[in-house]
Design an enzyme around this catalytic site. Structure first.
Site, mmCIF file in Angstrom:
data_model
loop_
_atom_site.group_PDB
_atom_site.id
_atom_site.type_symbol
_atom_site.label_atom_id
_atom_site.label_comp_id
_atom_site.label_asym_id
_atom_site.label_seq_id
_atom_site.Cartn_x
_atom_site.Cartn_y
_atom_site.Cartn_z
ATOM 1 N N ASP A 49 113.147 135.501 78.066
ATOM 2 C CA ASP A 49 111.928 135.146 77.323
ATOM 3 C C ASP A 49 111.338 133.840 77.857
ATOM 4 O OD1 ASP A 49 113.844 133.458 76.279
ATOM 5 O OD2 ASP A 49 113.318 133.819 74.181
ATOM 6 N N SER A 50 112.022 133.211 78.818
ATOM 7 C CA SER A 50 111.435 132.087 79.559
ATOM 8 C C SER A 50 110.134 132.522 80.233
ATOM 9 C CB SER A 50 112.436 131.556 80.599
ATOM 10 O OG SER A 50 112.961 132.619 81.366
ATOM 11 N N ASP A 88 115.822 140.062 77.310
ATOM 12 C CA ASP A 88 115.930 139.156 76.163
ATOM 13 C C ASP A 88 115.210 139.711 74.946
ATOM 14 O OD1 ASP A 88 117.341 136.770 76.081
ATOM 15 O OD2 ASP A 88 115.831 135.642 77.213
ATOM 16 N N LYS A 118 119.888 140.747 75.528
ATOM 17 C CA LYS A 118 120.485 139.439 75.234
ATOM 18 C C LYS A 118 119.838 138.898 73.974
ATOM 19 C CE LYS A 118 119.648 135.463 77.683
ATOM 20 N NZ LYS A 118 119.039 134.588 76.656
ATOM 21 N N GLU A 120 120.020 135.319 71.173
ATOM 22 C CA GLU A 120 120.521 133.959 70.984
ATOM 23 C C GLU A 120 121.214 133.824 69.632
ATOM 24 O OE1 GLU A 120 117.383 131.080 71.578
ATOM 25 O OE2 GLU A 120 116.898 131.875 73.558
ATOM 26 N N GLU A 186 124.575 127.632 77.494
ATOM 27 C CA GLU A 186 123.480 126.804 78.018
ATOM 28 C C GLU A 186 123.613 125.367 77.557
ATOM 29 O OE1 GLU A 186 119.497 128.399 77.774
ATOM 30 O OE2 GLU A 186 118.595 126.469 78.311
HETATM 31 O O1 KIV Z 1 115.085 133.139 78.944
HETATM 32 C C1 KIV Z 1 115.843 132.810 79.863
HETATM 33 O O2 KIV Z 1 115.446 132.702 81.032
HETATM 34 C C2 KIV Z 1 117.240 132.534 79.537
HETATM 35 C C3 KIV Z 1 118.102 131.963 80.605
HETATM 36 C C4 KIV Z 1 117.714 130.568 80.872
HETATM 37 C C5 KIV Z 1 119.546 132.075 80.281
HETATM 38 O O3 KIV Z 1 117.651 132.759 78.443
#
Ligand code: KIV
Length: 281
Positions: A49-50, A88, A118, A120, A186
């Site tokens: 989600d970055s 994510d 993924k 969090e 992280e």
């Molecule tokens: O969203 C992302 O890119 C991440 C990584 C930094 C682990 O969660």
């Protein structure tokens, strides 16, 4: 053939089986061209989600939607042959209940073709992880600095210093116990990341964590020097593509202004040539 000699696509059990073995190489990707570059060299590609900050100019990951993740997931999928793709779950798409998480994770997997998601969170997400895993959805967990909780943390701070180490350790143990096949650590202190890696039976994937982790992940635009708005200490730049792109754009602008581009080889004649090896119409 990939750089690692492996031919079939990796699965979540393959990744789990790498605990304590050769380090897992992981990067993010958000587009087809970058996915094609990453695929021969990595074990896991995360559609993170970055993407919200890196490609959409958002101030944090909080504004990322499920539709954005699905669109980028589909684009990445088209560029992959052999890595495991993980997508994510964005903020607000899984925290309300295990049922909400299942509905949205199933949609992500069905529409993008990803083999895992993924999410969090540690102890607070353990019940949700168990629910998903029990229903056929492999989960990569993410503890320590969880960027979707940036407001609760008061910034992108290291998590787990001093007395707080206990909280991060409990989070990591809880997600492993709930059935996650791997966990991202992280921005946690190095000795804590090392200890958690020794204790867990699933692979740890570090970002600003420890060399001892079972794998490492970076945001691809960070390590390529394409994203400079935000540069945490843990980012190592392996290239400066931002600088190269800026120089190329400046050269193009100058040539257009000086009427040096397009040159004769970039334009077409009046009539297409009919003989082989001639110009295209
Ligand atoms: O969203 C992302 O890119 C991440 C990584 C930094 C682990 O969660």
């Amino acid at each position: 053939m990939s750089a690692t000699g492996q031919t079939r696509a990796l699965t979540p059990p393959d990744i789990a089986a790498r605990k304590g073995k050769a380090p897992l190489v992981c990067l993010t990707a958000y587009t087809t061209p970058i996915a094609k570059l990453v695929d021969p060299h990595c074990d896991v590609v995360l559609v993170g989600d970055s993407v919200g900050m890196v490609l959409h100019g958002l101030p944090s990951t909080l504004g990322v939607t499920l539709d954005m993740m699905i669109m980028h997931g589909k684009a990445v999928r088209r560029g992959l042959e052999r890595v495991l793709m993980v997508v994510d779950m964005p903020f607000g798409s899984y925290e309300a209940s295990p049922e909400q998480a299942f509905r949205n994770a199933a949609r992500v997997m069905a529409e993008t073709g990803s083999a895992a998601v993924k999410l969090e969170g540690g102890e607070a997400m353990a019940e949700t992880i168990r629910f998903l895993v029990g229903r056929g959805i492999p989960v990569m967990a993410h503890v320590g600095l969880t960027p979707q909780a940036v407001n609760a943390f008061g910034g992108y701070r290291v998590q787990g210093r001093g007395e707080d180490a206990k909280r991060i350790r409990c989070d990591a143990l809880a997600v492993a116990e709930a059935g996650a096949f791997s966990v991202v650590l992280e921005k946690v202190p190095e000795p804590l990341a090392r200890r958690i890696t020794e204790e867990l039976s699933i692979p740890t994937i570090g970002i600003g964590a420890s060399l001892a982790c079972d794998g490492q992940i970076l945001v691809v635009d960070d390590m390529l020097g394409l994203f400079s708005d935000f540069r945490p200490k843990f980012v190592k730049r392996y290239a400066d593509l931002g600088q190269a792109a800026s120089a190329a754009i400046a050269a193009y602008a100058q040539e257009v202004r000086e009427r040096r581009f397009p040159a004769a080889e970039h334009v077409f004649g009046d009539k297409p040539k009919t003989v082989s090896g001639g110009e295209a119409a």
